[in-house]
Write a protein that holds these residues in place. Sequence first.
Motif, PDB file in Angstrom:
ATOM      1  N   LYS B  31       0.827  -1.201   0.000  1.00  0.00           N
ATOM      2  CA  LYS B  31       0.000   0.000   0.000  1.00  0.00           C
ATOM      3  C   LYS B  31       0.865   1.256   0.000  1.00  0.00           C
ATOM      4  O   LYS B  31       0.592   2.224  -0.727  1.00  0.00           O
ATOM      5  N   LYS B  35       0.982   4.161  -2.796  1.00  0.00           N
ATOM      6  CA  LYS B  35       0.855   5.581  -2.441  1.00  0.00           C
ATOM      7  C   LYS B  35       1.991   6.389  -3.039  1.00  0.00           C
ATOM      8  O   LYS B  35       1.790   7.498  -3.522  1.00  0.00           O
ATOM      9  N   ILE B  38       1.324   6.868  -6.670  1.00  0.00           N
ATOM     10  CA  ILE B  38       0.297   7.892  -6.907  1.00  0.00           C
ATOM     11  C   ILE B  38       0.883   9.283  -6.695  1.00  0.00           C
ATOM     12  O   ILE B  38       0.634  10.214  -7.476  1.00  0.00           O
ATOM     13  N   ASN B  62      -9.033  -4.558   0.325  1.00  0.00           N
ATOM     14  CA  ASN B  62      -8.808  -3.264   0.946  1.00  0.00           C
ATOM     15  C   ASN B  62      -9.321  -2.161   0.016  1.00  0.00           C
ATOM     16  O   ASN B  62      -8.830  -1.964  -1.093  1.00  0.00           O
ATOM     17  N   LEU B  63     -10.320  -1.452   0.522  1.00  0.00           N
ATOM     18  CA  LEU B  63     -10.979  -0.470  -0.343  1.00  0.00           C
ATOM     19  C   LEU B  63     -10.043   0.666  -0.724  1.00  0.00           C
ATOM     20  O   LEU B  63     -10.051   1.143  -1.856  1.00  0.00           O
ATOM     21  N   GLU B  64      -9.212   1.081   0.218  1.00  0.00           N
ATOM     22  CA  GLU B  64      -8.328   2.198  -0.118  1.00  0.00           C
ATOM     23  C   GLU B  64      -7.347   1.796  -1.212  1.00  0.00           C
ATOM     24  O   GLU B  64      -7.132   2.529  -2.173  1.00  0.00           O
ATOM     25  N   LYS B  67      -9.034   1.748  -4.477  1.00  0.00           N
ATOM     26  CA  LYS B  67      -9.250   3.095  -5.014  1.00  0.00           C
ATOM     27  C   LYS B  67      -7.967   3.670  -5.588  1.00  0.00           C
ATOM     28  O   LYS B  67      -7.974   4.312  -6.636  1.00  0.00           O
ATOM     29  N   LEU B  71      -7.217   4.844  -9.353  1.00  0.00           N
ATOM     30  CA  LEU B  71      -6.690   6.159  -9.719  1.00  0.00           C
ATOM     31  C   LEU B  71      -5.548   6.010 -10.722  1.00  0.00           C
ATOM     32  O   LEU B  71      -5.477   6.731 -11.713  1.00  0.00           O
ATOM     33  N   MET B  74      -6.771   4.867 -14.245  1.00  0.00           N
ATOM     34  CA  MET B  74      -7.386   5.919 -15.057  1.00  0.00           C
ATOM     35  C   MET B  74      -6.342   6.742 -15.760  1.00  0.00           C
ATOM     36  O   MET B  74      -6.523   7.208 -16.862  1.00  0.00           O
ATOM     37  N   LEU B 101     -21.584   0.875  -3.235  1.00  0.00           N
ATOM     38  CA  LEU B 101     -20.438   1.783  -3.364  1.00  0.00           C
ATOM     39  C   LEU B 101     -19.393   1.200  -4.312  1.00  0.00           C
ATOM     40  O   LEU B 101     -18.847   1.901  -5.165  1.00  0.00           O
ATOM     41  N   LEU B 105     -18.331   2.494  -7.893  1.00  0.00           N
ATOM     42  CA  LEU B 105     -16.918   2.809  -8.102  1.00  0.00           C
ATOM     43  C   LEU B 105     -16.383   2.097  -9.342  1.00  0.00           C
ATOM     44  O   LEU B 105     -15.646   2.684 -10.145  1.00  0.00           O
ATOM     45  N   ARG B 108     -17.791   3.596 -12.492  1.00  0.00           N
ATOM     46  CA  ARG B 108     -17.228   4.930 -12.653  1.00  0.00           C
ATOM     47  C   ARG B 108     -15.807   4.846 -13.207  1.00  0.00           C
ATOM     48  O   ARG B 108     -15.434   5.596 -14.105  1.00  0.00           O
TER      49      ARG B 108
END
Lengths: 418, 880
Positions: B31, B35, B38, B62-64, B67, B71, B74, B101, B105, B108
Motif C-alpha cells: 500500500k 501511495k 500515486i 482493501n478499499l483504499e 481506489k 486512480l 485511469m 459503493l 466505483l 465509474r
Amino acid sequence: MIHSLFLINAAGDIFLEKHWKSVVSRSVCDYFFEAQERASEAENVPPVIPTPHHYLLSVYRHKIFFVAVIQSEVPPLFVIEFLHRVVDTFQDYFGVCSEVIIKDNVVVVYEVLEEMLDNGFPLATESNILKELIKPPTILRTVVNTITGSTNVGDQLPTGQLSVVPWRRTGVKYTNNEAYFDVIEEIDAIIDKSGSTITAEIQGVIDACVKLTGMPDLTLSFMNPRLLDDVSFHPCVRFKRWESERILSFIPPDGNFRLLSYHVSAQNLVAIPVYVKHNISFRDSSSLGRFEITVGPKQTMGKTIEGVMVTSQMPKSVLNMTLTPSQGTHVFDPVTKLLSWDVGKINPQKLPSLKGSVSLQAGTSKPDENPTINLQFKIQQLAISGLKVNRLDMYGEKYKPFKGIKYMTKAGKFQVRT
Amino acid sequence: MTDSKYFTTTKKGEIFELKAELNSDKKEKKKEAVKKVIASMTVGKDVSALFPDVVNCMQTDNLELKKLVYLYLMNYAKSQPDMAIMAVNTFVKDCEDPNPLIRALAVRTMGCIRVDKITEYLCEPLRKCLKDEDPYVRKTAAVCVAKLHDINAQLVEDQGFLDTLKDLISDSNPMVVANAVAALSEIAESHPSSNLLDLNPQSINKLLTALNECTEWGQIFILDCLANYMPKDDREAQSICERVTPRLSHANSAVVLSAVKVLMKFMEMLSKDLDYYGTLLKKLAPPLVTLLSAEPELQYVALRNINLIVQKRPEILKHEMKVFFVKYNDPIYVKLEKLDIMIRLASQANIAQVLAELKEYATEVDVDFVRKAVRAIGRCAIKVEQSAERCVSTLLDLIQTKVNYVVQEAIVVIKDIFRKYPNKYESVIATLCENLDSLDEPEARAAMIWIVGEYAERIDNADELLESFLEGFHDESTQVQLQLLTAIVKLFLKKPTETQELVQQVLSLATQDSDNPDLRDRGYIYWRLLSTDPVAAKEVVLAEKPLISEETDLIEPTLLDELICYIGTLASVYHKPPSAFVEGSRGVLHKGLPPRTGSIEGPESPDTAPSGEPAADQPSVIPTQGDLLGDLLNLDLGPPVTGPPMATSTVPMGAVDLLGGGLDSLIGGSGSFTAAPSSTAPTNVGAPLGSGLGDLFDLTAGVGTLSGSYVAPKTVWLPAMKAKGLEISGTFSRQVGSISMDLVLTNKALQVMSDFAIQFNRNSFGLAPAAPLQVHAPLAPNQSVEISLPLNTVGSVMKMDPLNNLQVAVKNNIDVFYFSTLYPLHILFVEDGKMERQMFLATWKDIPNENETQFQIKDCSLNAGGDGHSSTALGSCASA
C-alpha cells in the motif's frame, strides 16, 4: 465539464495536477503564465483566460492559483464556485490550505478531488459526505493507522447522499447536544474626504455549529425579519416556510455550516460605527509632507470597538514616514509603501491618533493620488443592522439541547478616501 | 508522518525500488508503494512503467488500495492498452458486488479508462447499472454514458444507451434526474442537430420537481436545460418562472445566475401589464446585487452578465448604482467592469454622484483604470445631456493636472463631446491647444487635429498648429495622417487665402510620398474635388455631420437577445455568440452571422457620411433613416443589382466606349476649372484612373452579354438584425413567361418561426404575388428555406421612384417586417421580343407625347443589338 485542475504557486510552479477526463498537457498553463506575467499583482490575473483549444478558469486563494481547464461551453460560475469549494474543503480537511500542507497530504488531496468530480461532474461536495468517504488526517488517526494497518478511506456508502436530506449524515450521536449560531455582519463602506458616506452596505451571515443527536428539525425566528429582504439560504432551509411565515425551518447538517447569508443594501440606513479624521498633505516645494490620523467611535450603540487596524497604501514617491502613535504599534514598509497601524481598542475618552511627517523622494513632484485608508475593526455583541434572533425551537427529538447565539460586527471593505 | 515522504526518494533506480515494493508480500508495504506511485503521478512524473505491478495489486479487499489502483489505472490505461485488459475481469466482478459503493466505483472507473478494447466489455455491466436498484449506482451510470459517448459515440448509439438515459429523466430520484440531464446536455453539445433533450410539458414538470430536491450542481444542469425549453404560451412561461424564482435565494451563485437566465428568457413571453411581470422584475435585483459581494472571480463573471442584463432591461438595476462603485482594492478586472456598468446606469437622477466618483477614480494609480474613468466621463456627457457641461468642466480640471495620459484621454473624449454637441463648448479649445505638445498617442493626436480642423475658423493660429504636425508627417500613424489631411483641407476651404501652400503640401505628401493606399486615395479625392468644383468640395467636406448616437458601444439587439439566452455561460463573459468561439461548432454557425460588422466606425466616418445619398437606390429597410452607412455596405454586396440590366443588355459594347470617353473628357477638362493647385497634379494620374473605371464597366458589359433569362445572384434584402432574426435574401427571375421572386428565408433567431405571409405595396408595374407564400414547416432556428414565389402584373399600380422600386411586407409569428428592393426591368420583358408591327405602332401611340424624349447615340456599333435583344416592355406600364 471540468477537464483538469492545476495548482500553481506564486512562483509559477505547477505543484499538483488532476485530470478527470483525458490528460491535458500542462503546457496549457503557459497561457496562464503569460497572463500572470502581464498582471501587476497576483490578484489581477483575469479569472477567465481563453486558449486556442481550452479555457482556463482560475481562483486565487491562500497564495495559490487553482486553475481549472475546460474544453466546451460550461457555465464559468459553476467552475469558479466549484474551485472555491475545493479550497474550502482543503481548509476543512487540513485546517489551513497552503502549498506545504497540500504536498504533505497529496494522496488525500488526490482522493478527495477524485470524489468531488466524476468525469467533470460534481459528485460529492458536501464536507459531511466527503469526510465519511475519506477521513481527514489527524495525528491520532495517522498513528492508529500505522499501528493497525487501517486506512483513512471509509468503507461506507455515503448514505446521506440518497436520503431526502442529503446534507446530513445519519446516525449522529452526541452526549452533549448543542447548537450555536453566530450572527456576523460585515460593513462595506466608502467614506469620502469630508466624512460623509458614499456607499455603505451590510453583508451578514449566520454561521451555525450544530451538534445534535438524531434528526432534529429546527426553527429559528427573528424579532425583525423584515430586514432580510435579500437572502441566500443553505439548501436545508425550507423556502416556502420562509416565504409565508418568515421563519427559518430546517433539518441542519451535522457540524459547521453557513445557514444563511444576507445583504442589507445601501438604501436602508447603515450605521457607521467609526470615523477617521485625517490630514495628509504633500507639498510641491519641499520633500516633506504631513500625516495625521485620528480614529473615533460614531454609532456604536454603547459597545466598544476593538481590533482596530488601519492600513494605507502610500504613493510610490513616499520614501519614509516618521510617525508617533498615541497607542498601538505601526509599521511602514518602504518597499511596498504600505503603512499599517495596529490600534487595538478605541477608548472614547482618549482617541487614538498617529502623527508625524512623510519624506518624499527628492526631485519628484507631489504625488497625484491621495492614499486611501483601509479600516478593520470588530464590535462584539452587536449586529449593526439591528437583526435579532427571537427564538430557536427544536422538534423531532426528545432531548433538550443547549442553545447559544452570538452577534458580531466587523469591517468588511471599509475605506476612507483622503 | 506526512505524504511528503513519498517525494523524498531521489536515488537512482527509484522505479526499480518501487517495483520491488509493489511485489512485496506484505500488504502494508504494498500500500505504501502504491501511495508513492500515486504521489509521483500527481506531480507529473512518469510511472507508467510500473503498470503490470500496480494492476496486480487490484485484486484486494482493501478499499483504499482498490481506489488507489483505480486512480492509477485511469491515468495510465491509455498508454498501456494491452495491459489494461488485465483489469477488465476485476471490473466486471466488482460491478456485481453486493455493496453499491463498489458497484458504483467500478462502473465509474471503467468509464474513465479511455481504451477502445475495454469499452466493449463495459457495455453489459453499464446496462445493468443503469437499471440498478440503488439510485447511487444509477446516477453514476448516467455519467458513465457520457464518458463512453466521449470515447465511442457510435457504440453508445448502437447499444441504445441514449434512450435509457432519456428514460432516466423520469427517474424517481432527483439526483439521478439531474445527472441524466447533465449527461444528455454534454452529449447534445457534440451533436447540435440531435434532439436528445426534446422537452415536453410532462418532462418539464419532472425537471421542476427534481429542481427542488437535487444538489446545487444538479440544479444548475436542470436550470440550464430548462432555459432551452420554449413554453407554448405565456401561462406556461409564468408557471415555470414561479417555480424557478425560489432558486434566486440559493447560496450558490451559479444556481442564481442560471435561474436569472431562465427568468430573463421566459419574461420575454409575459405581458408587461401583468402584475407578475413587475413582481418578477423586483425579485431579480437583490440576487444580482448579492452576487457582487462574492469573491472577485465570481464578481467578474456576474458583472459581465449584469452588463448584458442592464442593456436588455435597465429598469431592474436602475436604483442600484451605488453597489457598482469601485473599491480601491478591487482587482483591476472587476474595476473595469464596474465602471462600464456605472455608465450604462447613469441617468439624470444619479449623474452628480457618478461624476464625483469618476473624478475620484481619475486620480487612482492604475493607468488603465484611470484612462477608462476619463473616457467614462466623456460617455456620461454624451449620454446625459444635462450633465454635459459639468462633465466638460470636470475634464478641464483633469487636463489641468497635466498628467500625460489623463490629458490625452480627456482630449479624445472631448472630441466626441464636440461631435455630440457642436458649437457649444468651443470655449475650451484654447485650453486644449495648450497641451498640444504633450500628446504622443496617435488617438489623442488625431482627436486634437480633428478639433483644430473642425473649428479652424475660430482658432487664429490653426494653420500654424497644423503645420507643426505636418513636419513629421511620415512618422505619424495612418490615423493621424488621414486626420491631418482632412483637417488641412477643411482649413483651406474655410480660409482659402492664407493656406493654399499648406494644402498643396499636404496633398502632395499624401499622394506622392505615401505608400498607404487609403491615404493616397483620400488625397486624390480631395484634390480632384478641389480642382473640379470647390463649391461641391465645400459641400462634401464641410457638410453637416450627423450627431453621434447616445451610446456608442451598445451590443446590437439581435446579438443581445441571443446573449441573454446564454447568460451564465462563456458566451456571456465574452459577449460573443458561442458559434464565434466554441470549438466544434466553429465554421458551421459562424457563416450565418450577418455580414455587417462595426468596421465603419472610425475617425473619418463623419466625412464619408454625406456620400450616403446615392445609396437610397439600394434595397433598404423602409422605416429607418439612420442606416445610410449600412446601405453603403450593401452597395458593395450587391453589384449585380445595381447595374441596370436593361442598358447593359441592349448595348453591351457601347457602354464601355461611352463611359470611357465621358471619363476622359471629365479628366481632360479638370485642368480648366481650378481655383486649386491643379497645375501641380501629376497628369498621368487621370489615365490609369480612367482606364480602371473602364475596366469596371467592362465587367458589367460582360454580365450584359448573358442571355435574357439572366438571374442576378441573391442579395440580402432584409438583414436579420432588422427583422428579429429573420433574414431574407432573394432575387427575381423570369422563366418561360412567368416572373418569380426567389427567396431564401433564414431563421437566425432562437425560436421557431411560422405563419409566414407576404404582401407588396402598390408599384409601378402592378407586380403582385400570384400565390400566397408557402412555407410548409415552421422554420427552426438556423434553418433556411428556399421559396420561389410566382408573381403576376395584375396588382394595382402606383408610380414609384425609382421606377423599379418594390416595397414588400413579410409577416411571421413574431412581427411584420418591411423592406424595399429594386427588381431588374428585364423580368418584365417577354422572351420572344417580337411584336407585330401594327401592335407596336399602336402601343407606341398609346404613350402620350410628352413622355417622349429624343437623343442620339453616337459611335454605336451595329452588331451590338444584332442578335435579337430588342425587347419590349409589357404589362401595365405606368409610362417611363
